[in-house]
Design a protein around this motif. Structure first.
Motif, PDB file in Angstrom:
ATOM      1  N   ILE A 147    -163.214  25.001  91.994  1.00 57.64           N
ATOM      2  CA  ILE A 147    -162.108  24.208  91.456  1.00 57.64           C
ATOM      3  C   ILE A 147    -161.124  23.997  92.604  1.00 57.64           C
ATOM      4  O   ILE A 147    -160.905  24.909  93.409  1.00 57.64           O
ATOM      5  N   ARG A 148    -160.545  22.819  92.647  1.00 62.87           N
ATOM      6  CA  ARG A 148    -159.585  22.494  93.718  1.00 62.87           C
ATOM      7  C   ARG A 148    -158.525  23.586  93.858  1.00 62.87           C
ATOM      8  O   ARG A 148    -158.036  24.111  92.856  1.00 62.87           O
ATOM      9  N   ALA A 156    -152.725  24.673  83.948  1.00 64.06           N
ATOM     10  CA  ALA A 156    -153.992  24.068  83.540  1.00 64.06           C
ATOM     11  C   ALA A 156    -154.505  24.713  82.251  1.00 64.06           C
ATOM     12  O   ALA A 156    -154.985  24.009  81.354  1.00 64.06           O
ATOM     13  N   ALA A 157    -154.401  26.031  82.137  1.00 70.06           N
ATOM     14  CA  ALA A 157    -154.833  26.720  80.914  1.00 70.06           C
ATOM     15  C   ALA A 157    -153.959  26.318  79.731  1.00 70.06           C
ATOM     16  O   ALA A 157    -154.463  26.086  78.626  1.00 70.06           O
ATOM     17  N   ALA A 158    -152.641  26.224  79.954  1.00 69.94           N
ATOM     18  CA  ALA A 158    -151.735  25.807  78.879  1.00 69.94           C
ATOM     19  C   ALA A 158    -152.067  24.392  78.417  1.00 69.94           C
ATOM     20  O   ALA A 158    -152.076  24.098  77.216  1.00 69.94           O
ATOM     21  N   ALA A 183    -161.033  15.102  74.933  1.00 70.68           N
ATOM     22  CA  ALA A 183    -160.042  15.938  75.623  1.00 70.68           C
ATOM     23  C   ALA A 183    -160.728  17.016  76.458  1.00 70.68           C
ATOM     24  O   ALA A 183    -160.364  17.239  77.624  1.00 70.68           O
ATOM     25  N   LEU A 184    -161.726  17.676  75.890  1.00 73.26           N
ATOM     26  CA  LEU A 184    -162.436  18.717  76.637  1.00 73.26           C
ATOM     27  C   LEU A 184    -163.197  18.131  77.826  1.00 73.26           C
ATOM     28  O   LEU A 184    -163.175  18.694  78.926  1.00 73.26           O
ATOM     29  N   ASP A 185    -163.869  17.010  77.614  1.00 74.40           N
ATOM     30  CA  ASP A 185    -164.635  16.404  78.695  1.00 74.40           C
ATOM     31  C   ASP A 185    -163.730  15.949  79.844  1.00 74.40           C
ATOM     32  O   ASP A 185    -164.037  16.197  81.017  1.00 74.40           O
ATOM     33  N   LEU A 188    -162.473  19.040  81.763  1.00 74.25           N
ATOM     34  CA  LEU A 188    -163.475  19.609  82.672  1.00 74.25           C
ATOM     35  C   LEU A 188    -163.681  18.708  83.880  1.00 74.25           C
ATOM     36  O   LEU A 188    -163.848  19.202  85.007  1.00 74.25           O
ATOM     37  N   ASP A 189    -163.627  17.388  83.677  1.00 73.94           N
ATOM     38  CA  ASP A 189    -163.713  16.470  84.825  1.00 73.94           C
ATOM     39  C   ASP A 189    -162.531  16.681  85.763  1.00 73.94           C
ATOM     40  O   ASP A 189    -162.691  16.680  86.989  1.00 73.94           O
ATOM     41  N   TYR A 190    -161.353  16.896  85.198  1.00 71.57           N
ATOM     42  CA  TYR A 190    -160.161  17.154  86.021  1.00 71.57           C
ATOM     43  C   TYR A 190    -160.357  18.424  86.841  1.00 71.57           C
ATOM     44  O   TYR A 190    -160.060  18.448  88.051  1.00 71.57           O
TER      45      TYR A 190
END
Length: 193
Positions: A147-148, A156-158, A183-185, A188-190
């Protein structure tokens, strides 16, 4: 200390109350309805919940909170690869599709939490625990370079918890899990960035 039979009866009352609340809301869920659904009498209900409905609502909140985390395991506790994130995503979507408009966490947040400060505390604790587990996965993946490095694990978790709950709220209103999946997809792309 409850006997095995007593613990089973208490749990049956909690689950019956949860079902009543999901179907009819807190205000409409009466003790009589809960007793009828659980196959218990009021004397049994008050034996296990001597303070009445508020004590029972707190027990329901605690049980529902535990179910949210338990239903996402073992994947939630092992978000250390993209494969694990994908499996966790699928578990979350399946869980909420299966529950449809009767989401226990939605009920916990919107129904029970509004009626008792103790249930609000349970909800807060649940969301913090959920967020910490997601955050730990982000941190581990960031540290390994998957992850970047500029992703803030706390924020990010919030954001992910918020995205899930937004998707679930729409699911509860429309019966469609499309927004939750999107939203989940996108999230995960982010992270893959």
């Amino acid at each position: 200390m409850l006997t095995k039979k007593g613990a089973a009866t208490r749990q049956r009352i909690i689950e019956a109350a949860a079902d009543e609340i999901r179907e009819h809301g807190v205000a409409a869920a009466t003790l009589d309805d809960i007793c009828r659904r659980s196959g218990t009498g009021k004397s049994q209900l008050f034996h296990y919940f001597p303070e009445g409905k508020e004590q029972l609502l707190l027990a329901v909140a605690e049980w529902e909170a535990g179910q949210v985390i338990e239903d996402q395991q073992p994947y939630l506790g092992r978000l250390t690869s993209w494969e694990a994130w994908g499996k966790w995503r699928d578990v979350v979507v399946r869980r909420y599709r299966r529950q449809g408009v009767h989401c226990p966490l939605g009920v916990l947040i919107t129904e029970i939490g509004r009626h008792t400060p103790a249930a609000q505390a349970v909800t807060k604790q649940l969301l913090e625990q959920w967020q910490r587990q997601i955050q730990a996965g982000i941190e581990e993946m960031r540290d390994s370079g998957d992850i970047r490095h500029d992703v803030d694990p706390v924020r990010a978790a919030a954001a992910l918890i918020t995205a899930i709950q937004g998707g679930v709220t729409i699911l509860m209103s429309t019966g469609s899990a499309d927004h939750l999946e999107a939203a989940l997809d996108l999230y995960l792309d982010y992270l893959r960035g």
